[in-house]
Design a protein around this motif. Structure first.
Motif, PDB file in Angstrom:
ATOM      1  N   ALA A 199       0.883  -1.162   0.000  1.00 54.30           N
ATOM      2  CA  ALA A 199       0.000   0.000   0.000  1.00 54.30           C
ATOM      3  C   ALA A 199       0.921   1.211   0.000  1.00 54.30           C
ATOM      4  O   ALA A 199       1.434   1.608   1.043  1.00 54.30           O
ATOM      5  N   ASN A 251       4.325   1.045   1.916  1.00 58.07           N
ATOM      6  CA  ASN A 251       4.174   0.158   3.074  1.00 58.07           C
ATOM      7  C   ASN A 251       3.692  -1.226   2.674  1.00 58.07           C
ATOM      8  O   ASN A 251       2.887  -1.366   1.764  1.00 58.07           O
ATOM      9  N   ILE A 296       1.617  -4.451   3.795  1.00 58.76           N
ATOM     10  CA  ILE A 296       0.545  -4.865   4.697  1.00 58.76           C
ATOM     11  C   ILE A 296       0.516  -6.386   4.690  1.00 58.76           C
ATOM     12  O   ILE A 296       0.423  -7.008   3.626  1.00 58.76           O
ATOM     13  N   MET A 350     -11.966  -1.510   9.908  1.00 58.96           N
ATOM     14  CA  MET A 350     -11.110  -1.686   8.733  1.00 58.96           C
ATOM     15  C   MET A 350     -10.780  -3.139   8.402  1.00 58.96           C
ATOM     16  O   MET A 350     -10.312  -3.416   7.305  1.00 58.96           O
ATOM     17  N   ILE A 370      -9.575  -4.432   4.742  1.00 60.36           N
ATOM     18  CA  ILE A 370      -8.200  -4.864   4.465  1.00 60.36           C
ATOM     19  C   ILE A 370      -8.209  -6.250   3.821  1.00 60.36           C
ATOM     20  O   ILE A 370      -7.464  -6.496   2.859  1.00 60.36           O
ATOM     21  N   ILE A 385      -9.925   2.648   1.333  1.00 62.45           N
ATOM     22  CA  ILE A 385      -9.155   1.836   2.287  1.00 62.45           C
ATOM     23  C   ILE A 385      -7.666   2.120   2.147  1.00 62.45           C
ATOM     24  O   ILE A 385      -6.943   2.183   3.145  1.00 62.45           O
ATOM     25  N   LEU A 386      -7.181   2.324   0.932  1.00 62.69           N
ATOM     26  CA  LEU A 386      -5.763   2.644   0.751  1.00 62.69           C
ATOM     27  C   LEU A 386      -5.427   4.014   1.353  1.00 62.69           C
ATOM     28  O   LEU A 386      -4.374   4.180   1.973  1.00 62.69           O
ATOM     29  N   ARG A 394      -7.062   5.372   3.888  1.00 64.92           N
ATOM     30  CA  ARG A 394      -7.129   5.176   5.346  1.00 64.92           C
ATOM     31  C   ARG A 394      -5.864   4.500   5.866  1.00 64.92           C
ATOM     32  O   ARG A 394      -5.327   4.893   6.902  1.00 64.92           O
ATOM     33  N   LEU A 395      -5.420   3.470   5.166  1.00 66.36           N
ATOM     34  CA  LEU A 395      -4.189   2.789   5.573  1.00 66.36           C
ATOM     35  C   LEU A 395      -3.014   3.754   5.561  1.00 66.36           C
ATOM     36  O   LEU A 395      -2.211   3.781   6.501  1.00 66.36           O
ATOM     37  N   ASP A 396      -2.916   4.551   4.511  1.00 65.23           N
ATOM     38  CA  ASP A 396      -1.832   5.526   4.412  1.00 65.23           C
ATOM     39  C   ASP A 396      -1.887   6.507   5.582  1.00 65.23           C
ATOM     40  O   ASP A 396      -0.857   6.805   6.198  1.00 65.23           O
ATOM     41  N   ILE A 427      -0.921   4.623   8.940  1.00 65.40           N
ATOM     42  CA  ILE A 427       0.506   4.315   8.968  1.00 65.40           C
ATOM     43  C   ILE A 427       1.326   5.598   9.149  1.00 65.40           C
ATOM     44  O   ILE A 427       2.281   5.641   9.927  1.00 65.40           O
TER      45      ILE A 427
END
Length: 176
Positions: free
Chosen positions: A40, A43, A45, A81, A85, A131-132, A134-136, A139
Motif C-alpha cells: 500500500a 508500506n 501490509i 477496517m 483490508i 481503504i488505501l 485510510r491505511l496511508d 501508517i
C-alpha cells in the motif's frame, strides 16, 4: 468464573461449528487463516484472513471472527477496517490473482454475542481508494507517533489490550 467462561466459549464455538459444517458441505473450498501480503504505497501490509469460503455459486465469503460479548453486535462499521483490508488483499495480493474478479461477501461472525451472531456488510462497504487512503493515514500517524486519544468510554478504548500502558487513558479506563 474461568470454567464458566471456558464453557461459554466452547458453547459459542460449537454453535458456530454446526453452521460451519453446513458451509463446508455447500462450498467448493474453505481456507482458514489464509496469509496475505500486499503493498500500500511504500508500506507492506501483511495479515491472515480468518476464513475464506469459496461457494458453489462463484461468490467468495471473507469472514472475520470477533470473540467476546462486549457489544460487537453494534460494531462501528464506518470506522472498522478489518474486512476492508481483507478485501483489499483480494485485489492487491499477488497470491490472489485467480480470485481478483470474483464477487465477494464480507461478514463478521460474532462468537460470544447472543444478540447477533453474524453481520454481512453491504456491497458499498468496500471502496478500494478509501481503504488505501485510510491505511496511508493510519501508517503515517503511527510513524509520526501522532495519536489522538479517544474518550475512555469509547468502543476502541474500552476493549484495548494496551490501555494499561496508555498515557492518555484515565485511571477509570485503566481500572476496567
Amino acid at each position: 468464573l474461568k470454567d464458566q467462561l471456558l464453557q461459554k466459549a466452547l458453547s459459542d464455538f460449537n454453535r458456530y461449528y454446526g453452521r460451519l459444517e453446513n458451509i463446508v458441505e455447500d462450498s467448493i473450498r474453505v481456507c482458514v487463516e489464509r496469509p496475505f501480503s500486499f503493498n500500500a504505497g511504500e508500506n507492506k501490509i501483511t495479515g491472515r484472513i480468518d476464513l475464506m469460503v469459496f461457494r458453489r455459486d462463484g461468490k467468495i465469503e471473507l469472514i472475520d471472527f470477533k470473540s467476546g460479548s462486549r457489544n460487537y453486535h453494534i460494531l462501528d462499521e464506518e470506522n472498522e477496517m478489518q474486512l476492508r483490508i481483507y478485501r483489499a488483499a483480494a485485489d492487491l495480493c499477488s497470491d490472489f490473482e485467480e480470485i481478483r474478479r470474483k464477487e465477494f461477501l464480507l461478514k463478521y461472525v460474532f462468537l460470544g454475542d447472543e444478540k447477533k451472531q453474524e453481520n454481512e456488510l453491504p456491497e458499498d462497504f468496500y471502496d478500494p481508494d478509501d481503504i488505501l487512503a485510510r491505511l496511508d493515514e493510519v501508517i503515517s500517524n503511527i510513524k509520526k507517533e501522532s495519536f489522538e486519544p479517544l474518550p475512555p468510554e469509547s468502543y476502541a478504548c474500552r476493549d484495548c489490550q494496551m490501555k494499561i500502558m496508555c498515557r492518555n487513558a484515565g485511571t477509570e479506563a485503566r481500572d476496567r
